[in-house]
Scaffold this active site. Structure first.
Site, PDB file in Angstrom:
ATOM      1  N   HIS A 117      11.535 -32.670 -38.202  1.00  0.00           N
ATOM      2  CA  HIS A 117      11.564 -33.684 -37.140  1.00  0.00           C
ATOM      3  C   HIS A 117      10.249 -33.680 -36.369  1.00  0.00           C
ATOM      4  O   HIS A 117       9.484 -32.712 -36.409  1.00  0.00           O
ATOM      5  CB  HIS A 117      12.713 -33.428 -36.158  1.00  0.00           C
ATOM      6  N   HIS A 267       7.822 -31.073 -37.850  1.00  0.00           N
ATOM      7  CA  HIS A 267       7.956 -29.628 -38.054  1.00  0.00           C
ATOM      8  C   HIS A 267       9.397 -29.259 -38.381  1.00  0.00           C
ATOM      9  O   HIS A 267      10.315 -30.053 -38.195  1.00  0.00           O
ATOM     10  CB  HIS A 267       7.431 -28.837 -36.856  1.00  0.00           C
ATOM     11  N   ARG A 284       9.385 -23.630 -24.814  1.00  0.00           N
ATOM     12  CA  ARG A 284       8.546 -24.785 -25.154  1.00  0.00           C
ATOM     13  C   ARG A 284       8.270 -25.648 -23.927  1.00  0.00           C
ATOM     14  O   ARG A 284       9.172 -25.877 -23.109  1.00  0.00           O
ATOM     15  CB  ARG A 284       9.268 -25.625 -26.208  1.00  0.00           C
TER      16      ARG A 284
HETATM   17  C1  SIN Z   1      11.137 -23.376 -33.834  1.00  0.00           C
HETATM   18  O1  SIN Z   1      12.204 -22.935 -33.374  1.00  0.00           O
HETATM   19  O2  SIN Z   1      10.420 -22.665 -34.549  1.00  0.00           O
HETATM   20  C2  SIN Z   1      10.690 -24.779 -33.572  1.00  0.00           C
HETATM   21  C3  SIN Z   1      11.376 -25.369 -32.403  1.00  0.00           C
HETATM   22  C4  SIN Z   1      11.111 -26.846 -32.234  1.00  0.00           C
HETATM   23  O3  SIN Z   1      11.660 -27.641 -32.995  1.00  0.00           O
HETATM   24  O4  SIN Z   1      10.335 -27.215 -31.357  1.00  0.00           O
END
Ligand code: SIN
Length: 317
Positions: A117, A267, A284
């Site tokens: 996504h 990602h 984040r």
């Molecule tokens: C992750 O957990 O590695 C990525 C998280 C996200 O989708 O921002």
């Protein structure tokens, strides 16, 4: 000591080391806990535009320092428009292992692009960038992958590029297929409906490049074509954007930071962590983005829900 009172780092000697042919670079020679000078900020931004996702190691930032670092590159959004934020930190979203703990009935339909996504593309102005900080990291497993949507567009044949240039798609937040309606995840999604129409090809507002803007997790159908045409076309494009040669895979350590351009990447968060007993905790921030525009100059439109604005400012002491 307040973050603002820490003296600016001297012009850092940045070393930018690419990690794959098309995406990702690791940057050393800078301490992100301190305010950066204009030259260093410009160099990091240039590396972000060129490599799409940049990584830093051994940056043990507090929540305050994470927010202060992010603010040097744009306005911060609220942690997450659907799932909220860390208490006391309106700009921080907790990426905990079980944040989406959802009960499933029966078998989930998994496909090669499942889980890929681009952040919050259900909003009319998806964040321009995301900055993810690793705190508790499993000794193995839990890697994240990114793909370069500009190279994906460039590698389509010329007739298909021309065909997708004029298409638009509807993106929405929806509970995962097979999820029961009782989980906190599903009810948060239902209470904060976000649906937007975006071009399938997005013109990057800073570089003018075209990106194949097909966030597999959110893009539900192509506008103006039959359901069968939409599904077949999307599967072709999703399979294409997740081709391994367009991607980079990052192994986290505590103190690692990933900073990605959300306008030119998608990602994949790891799912192997659910087969391991280790915990995983990251945080984040996201930066306010603009409304995408297609090659024909048409902007995205909101169908339901509002745009993602800046989080309320908090004192960083
Ligand atoms: C992750 O957990 O590695 C990525 C998280 C996200 O989708 O921002």
């Amino acid at each position: 000591m307040s973050v603002a009172s820490i003296p600016a780092a001297a012009a850092a000697q940045l070393d930018v080391r690419p990690l794959s042919a098309h995406i990702g670079a690791e940057i050393t020679g800078v301490n992100l806990a301190h305010p950066l000078d204009a030259q260093t900020t410009a160099a990091i931004r240039a590396a972000l535009l060129k490599h799409r996702v940049i990584f830093f190691r051994e940056q043990f930032l507090s929540h305050e320092q994470h927010v202060a670092f992010s603010a040097q590159f744009g306005e911060l959004t609220v942690g997450h428009p659907v799932f909220g934020h860390v208490e006391g930190y309106p700009q921080i979203y907790s990426i905990s292992k079980f944040r989406k703990a959802t009960r499933f009935e029966g078998q989930t339909l998994l496909r090669p692009w499942t889980g890929w996504h681009t952040d919050v593309t259900a909003a009319v102005n998806p964040p321009f960038a995301s900055i993810l900080r690793g705190v508790e990291i499993p000794p193995y497993g839990g890697d994240t992958q990114w793909t370069n949507l500009v190279i994906a567009y460039d590698k389509l044949s010329e007739p298909v590029r021309r065909f997708v240039d004029g298409l638009r798609g509807v993106h929405r937040f929806a509970p995962p297929v097979g999820a029961t309606g009782t989980s906190a995840f599903a009810s948060a999604v239902e209470q904060h409906t976000l649906v937007s129409e975006h071009p399938l090809v997005r013109v990057h507002p800073e570089t003018g490049e075209r990106a194949l803007y097909v966030s597999p997790g959110f893009l539900k159908h192509i506008v103006g074509v039959t359901p069968r045409e939409s599904q077949a076309l999307l599967e072709l494009l999703w399979e294409h954007v997740t081709r391994p040669e367009f991607t980079v895979r990052f192994k986290w350590e505590p103190g690692s930071i990933a900073f990605w351009d959300n306008r030119s990447t998608a990602h994949l968060a790891p799912t192997d962590i659910f087969d391991l007993d280790f915990d995983r905790q990251l945080y984040r921030t996201t930066l306010v983005g603009d409304v995408p525009v297609g090659p024909d100059g048409r902007a995205s439109v909101a169908i339901e829900g509002s745009s993602v604005g800046a989080a309320a400012a908090v004192a960083l002491n």
